[in-house]
Design an enzyme around this catalytic site. Structure first.
Site, PDB file in Angstrom:
ATOM      1  N   GLU A 128      48.479  45.979  39.597  1.00  0.00           N
ATOM      2  CA  GLU A 128      49.260  44.859  39.085  1.00  0.00           C
ATOM      3  C   GLU A 128      50.166  45.360  37.960  1.00  0.00           C
ATOM      4  O   GLU A 128      49.690  46.110  37.117  1.00  0.00           O
ATOM      5  CB  GLU A 128      48.354  43.735  38.548  1.00  0.00           C
ATOM      6  N   GLY A 268      43.234  44.677  29.431  1.00  0.00           N
ATOM      7  CA  GLY A 268      41.806  44.397  29.273  1.00  0.00           C
ATOM      8  C   GLY A 268      41.004  44.721  30.521  1.00  0.00           C
ATOM      9  O   GLY A 268      40.021  45.457  30.471  1.00  0.00           O
ATOM     10  N   ALA A 269      41.416  44.165  31.649  1.00  0.00           N
ATOM     11  CA  ALA A 269      40.669  44.372  32.886  1.00  0.00           C
ATOM     12  C   ALA A 269      41.513  43.862  34.047  1.00  0.00           C
ATOM     13  O   ALA A 269      42.515  43.188  33.837  1.00  0.00           O
ATOM     14  CB  ALA A 269      39.339  43.630  32.848  1.00  0.00           C
ATOM     15  N   MET A 270      41.061  44.181  35.263  1.00  0.00           N
ATOM     16  CA  MET A 270      41.858  43.835  36.435  1.00  0.00           C
ATOM     17  C   MET A 270      40.967  43.323  37.556  1.00  0.00           C
ATOM     18  O   MET A 270      39.953  43.931  37.898  1.00  0.00           O
ATOM     19  CB  MET A 270      42.649  45.077  36.883  1.00  0.00           C
ATOM     20  N   GLU A 271      41.399  42.211  38.155  1.00  0.00           N
ATOM     21  CA  GLU A 271      40.578  41.446  39.089  1.00  0.00           C
ATOM     22  C   GLU A 271      40.644  41.915  40.537  1.00  0.00           C
ATOM     23  O   GLU A 271      40.393  41.115  41.452  1.00  0.00           O
ATOM     24  CB  GLU A 271      41.012  39.978  39.027  1.00  0.00           C
ATOM     25  N   ASN A 272      40.950  43.193  40.823  1.00  0.00           N
ATOM     26  CA  ASN A 272      41.017  43.673  42.199  1.00  0.00           C
ATOM     27  C   ASN A 272      39.862  43.131  43.029  1.00  0.00           C
ATOM     28  O   ASN A 272      38.726  43.113  42.588  1.00  0.00           O
ATOM     29  CB  ASN A 272      40.948  45.200  42.216  1.00  0.00           C
ATOM     30  N   HIS A 304      36.544  35.950  33.125  1.00  0.00           N
ATOM     31  CA  HIS A 304      37.955  35.822  33.512  1.00  0.00           C
ATOM     32  C   HIS A 304      38.228  36.547  34.832  1.00  0.00           C
ATOM     33  O   HIS A 304      38.789  35.974  35.765  1.00  0.00           O
ATOM     34  CB  HIS A 304      38.833  36.380  32.387  1.00  0.00           C
ATOM     35  N   GLU A 305      37.813  37.794  34.900  1.00  0.00           N
ATOM     36  CA  GLU A 305      38.106  38.565  36.125  1.00  0.00           C
ATOM     37  C   GLU A 305      37.326  37.998  37.306  1.00  0.00           C
ATOM     38  O   GLU A 305      37.834  37.927  38.418  1.00  0.00           O
ATOM     39  CB  GLU A 305      37.790  40.054  35.932  1.00  0.00           C
ATOM     40  N   HIS A 308      39.014  34.916  38.620  1.00  0.00           N
ATOM     41  CA  HIS A 308      40.223  35.217  39.399  1.00  0.00           C
ATOM     42  C   HIS A 308      39.930  35.292  40.900  1.00  0.00           C
ATOM     43  O   HIS A 308      40.840  35.162  41.709  1.00  0.00           O
ATOM     44  CB  HIS A 308      40.802  36.568  38.978  1.00  0.00           C
TER      45      HIS A 308
HETATM   46  N1  TRP Z   1      45.555  40.470  35.907  1.00  0.00           N
HETATM   47  C1  TRP Z   1      44.941  41.118  34.776  1.00  0.00           C
HETATM   48  C2  TRP Z   1      44.175  40.016  34.076  1.00  0.00           C
HETATM   49  O1  TRP Z   1      44.695  39.198  33.416  1.00  0.00           O
HETATM   50  C3  TRP Z   1      45.940  41.710  33.833  1.00  0.00           C
HETATM   51  C4  TRP Z   1      46.225  43.148  33.970  1.00  0.00           C
HETATM   52  C5  TRP Z   1      45.340  44.151  33.958  1.00  0.00           C
HETATM   53  C6  TRP Z   1      47.487  43.767  34.020  1.00  0.00           C
HETATM   54  N2  TRP Z   1      46.002  45.348  33.995  1.00  0.00           N
HETATM   55  C7  TRP Z   1      47.310  45.137  34.034  1.00  0.00           C
HETATM   56  C8  TRP Z   1      48.779  43.296  34.039  1.00  0.00           C
HETATM   57  C9  TRP Z   1      48.364  46.025  34.045  1.00  0.00           C
HETATM   58  C10 TRP Z   1      49.827  44.176  34.058  1.00  0.00           C
HETATM   59  C11 TRP Z   1      49.632  45.529  34.075  1.00  0.00           C
HETATM   60  O2  TRP Z   1      43.040  39.851  34.229  1.00  0.00           O
HETATM   61 ZN    ZN Z   2      43.950  37.368  34.365  1.00  0.00          ZN
END
Ligand code: TRP
Ligand code: ZN
Length: 899
Positions: A128, A268-272, A304-305, A308
């Protein structure tokens, strides 16, 4: 007007993709020095495309194209073209076909941390918003949803763990000490949710049984040796799964849910899907390494993740202009979770503080945008406080206006209509409108208009008729955003907002009055949700026996600045009696702000140190506040929040006219010292009373006691004598948890004392191998008010504990200095601005996303005096003139200079 701001793209130019992709079959072979990516894309023409004969254009970034095949046939020169970041297919295309590309990428040289990159223990991805194009050629936009399989190959000894989205469907060994694993994700998803990992990691495993009886395997993967720091994240995940079932009826849909922690991560983190990748900061915690706030943040980010998975993944965004569709809604959901898990009042107060510290300045500065912008140059710049935090406030207002039950019905309708789709903010609002029957047409202005509205409210009591009238006016002047769009010939319409004004009325004894509006036959409770829709509107309350004190905007019911001419006596009354925790806290903040405003003026006039601007009754009000923590029903956590004076950043934002950061700093510090001296006895008594003897737990009650105790310590330290120093150092030496250790270290770090240098040295020596604790060590120094902070921060850039390639280190040392230490960042000699510009230029060459976040420190440069403005302008111009500047930084700096 300058035109150095990079080219904008516009929401109104959206068109559906010319092609869709059914399946993606990826093969990623990680070798030393490079990786080979083979991607087989099953494509077909999009029947909804505007142009039925449009060419196929894939996007790729920093990819070396080796071969390209169409249904197995190797394409020759002339059958395709490479141009910048685009791959154009000239060959004739059947209705549906498979396009297979082989590309080489360099994950080891990927310092942007977008796409596939190397971190200490292996390889990780971040796709993302537009990182997938850095892995392979693709239609890298969220409205192209496909089913993915990925086969990963890597050295088995170095990278024993191979992970992908979805389910493991095969694995085995290969020649040369290598191995492979294949993963298949049964759900269609946009490319930004793709993830893979090849690393050496330890794993904590647990199980969650869903409400329909399915067993989900939950796994947290961390750097080897850190398993003792994963328990809290795992517990948070299971609590989140349960909460989403209980509150929204939403169940986990996969058999595997994995969280992988990585030390190098931009956000912070990513919801893959099924394979969240987290910054270690939001996974790792042990009582001796993490503070109460860290534990709480982990709960929130894990939730949060996880949330998502439905709001973001099952239903995703049509395009990146709709980012708040998933982010605002998911922040709202994690906030509701936080209110259920911890104290609701404290949670809300902290959210309002975040909004005022980060979002209000954004809305007032050159980067102002609505929660759904109409244009942007670089999407990464719009992962903003506005899209996230104000986006959540907008969802919260819908919740307040239509009520909890209708909101739940609206969510159910949203999923019934859009599961598996990529949709827009209109689609969400339409579901809420249809489920509730409330017309939200006007409400949608919140999605299109930027800026923080001001609500001017005036109360008038008429003893003869026993009526209390509230006149409400809303002001929403155009921001930098509207001015820019206007100049570009793309004006946006503006009009009055629809917002909920939640209120109560208090009588002279602090009792809540029954509320009957003119025209109603009987009173309906003591708290009302008024629907404000006009530029000017009046609300008349009947049967009010005597002039009341209005308790306005309860729970911070709308993201506005409230203007009501409260007297100090009324504020003290609300502080003592309001049933709404936010309003009690807010009354205290207003009282302090009024006093500080006078203090700032006194310092500017050269008379600040007389302290004549501090009312003699103020210390008494604070003494009563402190005492209330120990009364029956008292809440130490809330009192701790109320004891904190508004921050310098909040005071800067509250200033009309030119900001004087030195006077703000001096007045705030003087008021803290005054309270410390006046209340020394009660503060010391509270400090001793609040000692927690039970074994450490991050739960709300213990954390609340610690928060108040450490607030007392912070005040006592301001007395700055041998006794207070001994108190701080004793806590530093004897604390058995990081919350108390950091509170003591932060207290001592404010002073240029031998004790400070000794404590900092011992702390680093003890924790040099815990990266997240070293970040705390950096941040306590970069945010200190001590006179030598600027020099020390510059020196720390060279310290072996610092690493400019690691975003967490950059945020702790550089961003915290620029964003949270206004006294030093805005130093009158310009040293803070020069420091920031040097850092931005150095970072931009490696990691534009991080550089751009630092550049935002210049957002408010126009609010300062002409001398500081000229110093800031020099640095902004120096950044802008850099060759090859990223789009990320160019947009921020260009907009700042245009303002
Ligand atoms: N979608 C992620 C969140 O809000 C945000 C995020 C994580 C992100 N890594 C990123 C956005 C890198 C842009 C680039 O939980
Ligand atoms: Zn988010």
């Amino acid at each position: 007007m300058r035109t150095d701001t990079p080219q904008a793209i516009y929401l109104k130019d959206y068109t559906p993709p010319a092609f869709l992709i059914e399946t993606v079959d990826l093969d990623v072979a990680i070798e030393t020095g490079h990786a080979t990516v083979t991607a087989a894309l099953a494509c077909h023409r999009n029947p909804a495309a505007a142009d039925p004969s449009a060419a196929l254009v894939l996007t790729g970034e920093e990819l070396k194209l080796e071969t390209i095949r169409l249904d197995g046939r190797l394409l020759g020169q002339g059958e395709y073209a490479l141009c910048d970041d685009r791959l154009l297919i000239h060959a004739e295309l059947p209705e549906s076909f498979t396009l297979t590309t082989v590309s080489t990428i360099n994950p080891d040289g990927n310092t942007q941390l977008s796409g596939l990159y190397r971190s200490k223990d292996g390889y990780f991805t971040q796709c993302e918003a537009e990182g997938f194009r850095r892995i392979t050629w693709f239609l890298d936009r969220p409205d192209v949803m496909a089913k993915y399989t990925v086969t990963i190959h890597a050295d088995k000894a170095q990278f024993p763990v191979l992970l992908g989205n979805g389910n493991p469907v095969g694995a085995g060994d290969e020649e040369g000490g290598r191995h492979w694993a294949k993963w298949e994700d049964p759900f269609r998803k946009p490319s930004y949710l793709f993830a893979m990992v090849a690393a050496k990691l330890d794993m904590l495993e647990d199980w969650f049984v869903t409400k329909s009886g399915r067993k989900v395997r939950c796994a947290v993967y961390v750097e080897p040796g850190k398993l003792d720091q994963c328990g809290h994240a795992m517990a948070a995940l299971k609590k989140s799964m349960k909460w989403d079932e209980d509150v929204f009826g939403l169940e986990m849909d996969l058999d595997h849910y994995m969280i992988v922690a990585v030390g190098d991560f931009n956000m912070g983190a990513m919801e893959n899907k099924g394979l969240n990748i987290f910054n270690t900061k939001y996974v790792l915690a042990r009582p001796d390494t993490a503070t109460d706030i860290d534990f709480q943040n982990i709960d929130r980010v894990v939730a949060h993740e996880y949330f998502h998975n439905w709001t973001g993944n099952r239903v995703t965004c049509r395009d990146w202009f709709q980012l708040s569709l998933k982010e605002g809604l998911t922040v709202f959901r994690d906030q509701q979770f936080g209110m259920d898990m911890h104290s609701a009042g404290v949670t809300r107060i902290q959210e309002v503080r975040t909004l005022r510290t980060a979002q209000f300045p954004e809305d007032a500065g050159p980067m102002a945008h609505p929660i759904r912008p109409a244009s942007y140059a670089e999407i990464n710049n719009f992962y903003s406080a506005t899209v996230y935090e104000k986006g959540a406030e907008v969802i919260r207002m819908i919740h307040t206006l239509i009520g909890k039950d209708a909101f739940r019905k609206g969510m159910d309708l949203y999923f019934a209509r859009h599961d598996g789709q990529a949709v827009t903010c209109e689609d969400f609002v339409a579901a809420m409108q249809d489920a509730s029957g409330l017309d939200l047409t006007q409400f949608k202005r919140w999605y299109n208009q930027a800026g923080t509205p001001k609500l001017v409210v005036r109360g008038a009591y008429d003893a003869a008729t026993k009526r209390f009238t509230l006149d409400v006016e809303q002001l929403y002047p155009a921001t930098a955003y509207e001015k820019r769009l206007e100049a570009e010939g793309k004006p946006v319409a503006r009009g009055a907002y629809h917002l909920p004004l939640v209120l109560g009325l208090l009588d002279a004894d602090g009792r809540e009055l029954p509320l009957r509006l003119a025209g109603e036959t009987s009173a309906a409770g003591t708290q009302r949700v008024l629907s404000v829709t006009e530029d000017r509107q009046s609300f008349v309350f009947e049967d009010i026996a005597a002039a009341p004190v209005p308790s306005l905007l309860r729970g911070f019911s709308a993201p506005v600045v409230l203007d009501y001419p409260y007297t100090a006596a009324e504020l003290t009354h609300l502080m003592a009696h309001d049933s709404d925790a936010f309003c009690r806290w807010e009354a205290g903040q207003r009282l302090a702000t009024d006093i500080l405003t006078a203090g700032i003026a006194a310092y500017q006039a050269g008379d600040g140190d007389s302290l004549a601007w501090i009312p003699t009754t103020y210390a008494d009000a604070i003494r009563a506040l402190l005492g209330s923590a120990f009364a029956p029903g008292g809440d130490p956590a809330l009192v701790a929040e109320a004891l904190a004076l508004p921050s310098e950043v909040v005071l800067i934002e509250a200033t009309d006219g030119t900001v004087d950061p030195d006077a703000i700093h001096a007045a705030r510090l003087a008021l803290r010292r005054h309270l410390a001296r006046e209340l020394k006895g009660p503060l010391a008594a509270a400090y001793h009373e609040l000692k927690v003897d039970a074994p450490y737990s991050p739960e709300a009650q213990q954390a609340g006691a610690r928060a108040l105790r450490n607030a007392c310590l912070g005040y006592l330290a301001e007395i700055d004598d041998a006794e207070s120093r001994a108190l701080v150092m004793t806590q530093f030496d004897t604390a058995d948890n990081m919350t108390d250790t950091m509170a003591a270290l932060a207290a001592i770090a404010q002073f240029e004392l031998a004790e400070r240098d000794d404590a900092l040295a011992r702390f680093l020596d003890k924790w040099k191998d815990e990266a997240l604790v070293v970040d705390k060590w950096l941040m306590v120094q970069s945010t200190a008010r001590a006179a030598d902070t600027g020099q020390r921060v510059r020196a720390l850039l060279q310290h072996p504990a610092f690493d400019i390639k690691n975003p967490n280190k950059v945020y702790a040392l550089i961003r915290a200095f620029c964003a949270a230490n206004p006294k030093h960042f805005h130093a009158a000699d310009g040293s803070g601005y020069a420091f920031a510009a040097d850092a931005i230029l150095q970072l931009d060459a490696m990691n534009p996303q991080v550089a751009s976040r630092i550049a935002r420190a210049f957002d408010r440069w126009r609010k300062f005096d002409t001398h500081r403005q000229s110093l800031a302008r020099v640095q902004l111009a120096r950044i802008q003139s850099q060759n090859g500047l990223s789009r990320d930084v160019a947009e921020v700096v260009g907009k700042a200079l245009d303002s």
